[in-house]
Design a protein around this motif. Sequence first.
Motif, short mmCIF file in Angstrom:
data_model
loop_
_atom_site.label_atom_id
_atom_site.label_comp_id
_atom_site.label_asym_id
_atom_site.label_seq_id
_atom_site.Cartn_x
_atom_site.Cartn_y
_atom_site.Cartn_z
N CYS A 140 -13.24 -28.34 -25.96
CA CYS A 140 -12.49 -27.15 -25.56
C CYS A 140 -11.28 -27.54 -24.70
O CYS A 140 -10.17 -27.05 -24.92
CB CYS A 140 -13.40 -26.19 -24.80
N LYS A 141 -11.51 -28.44 -23.75
CA LYS A 141 -10.42 -28.90 -22.89
C LYS A 141 -9.34 -29.59 -23.70
O LYS A 141 -8.14 -29.35 -23.50
CB LYS A 141 -10.97 -29.84 -21.83
N ALA A 142 -9.76 -30.46 -24.63
CA ALA A 142 -8.80 -31.18 -25.46
C ALA A 142 -8.00 -30.22 -26.36
O ALA A 142 -6.80 -30.39 -26.55
CB ALA A 142 -9.52 -32.23 -26.32
N LEU A 143 -8.67 -29.22 -26.90
CA LEU A 143 -7.99 -28.22 -27.72
C LEU A 143 -6.92 -27.50 -26.93
O LEU A 143 -5.79 -27.32 -27.39
CB LEU A 143 -9.00 -27.21 -28.27
N ARG A 144 -7.30 -27.07 -25.72
CA ARG A 144 -6.35 -26.30 -24.92
C ARG A 144 -5.17 -27.15 -24.46
O ARG A 144 -4.05 -26.65 -24.30
CB ARG A 144 -7.08 -25.67 -23.73
N GLU A 145 -5.40 -28.44 -24.26
CA GLU A 145 -4.30 -29.32 -23.86
C GLU A 145 -3.29 -29.50 -24.99
O GLU A 145 -2.11 -29.73 -24.74
CB GLU A 145 -4.84 -30.68 -23.43
#
Length: 220
Positions: free
Chosen positions: A64-69
């Motif tokens: 999720c963090k990687a997607l949002r970045e």
Amino acid sequence: MVKILLIEDDLEISDLLTQYLSRYQMEVISYAHPKSALASLGIESYDLVLLDLTLPDMDGLDVCKALRERSDIPIIISSARSDLGDKVIALELGADDYLPKPYEPRELVARIQSLLRRINGKTIQASSEMFRVDETGIYKEGELLPLTRAEFELLALLIKHRRQIISRDFIANNVESIQWESSERSIDVLISRIRQKIEANPKHPTLIRSIRGMGYQFTL
């Protein structure tokens, strides 16, 4: 058709969702391994991500963090993990919704449709606020852009089909100023010139994306 990136390692759930969501004009591209799913973002264009939290090789919260970045794409978490902390962290990391498993598939459809309505509504509003097209030309934030006829026709086409990927063939057939025999090179040159006039950083464009092997997408 809505295109959904499903990151889910349970193949039975993946197959069921693929079949069920197709009834509602939703195409599902599924990956069991999150790293492959993340890599696909540079190749494919999706409208929404449906993300499980318990995944091989990489925790769903890290995904999720990687997607949002990388993107502002809408994210719905779908997980059997019942820890309230997971839900709070997921939302803090940028997820838009959290749907605990098990759930009724129709509820998932309703949440997807509701989220996309909100996102698309904001997108269209933002686009209409930033860009205006009329018979006198195209305005960005109230200022008339200095466009040639071909640039005007191409940018107007992109704005009309905002958030859709349009191919070079489609552009060649719908922009009168482009000669078919030189269309591919002409389109690339025109896109570059338009980016110089509308992008904050033309070398790293955010308004007009190049989708490798497919065409271009106006993102607002």
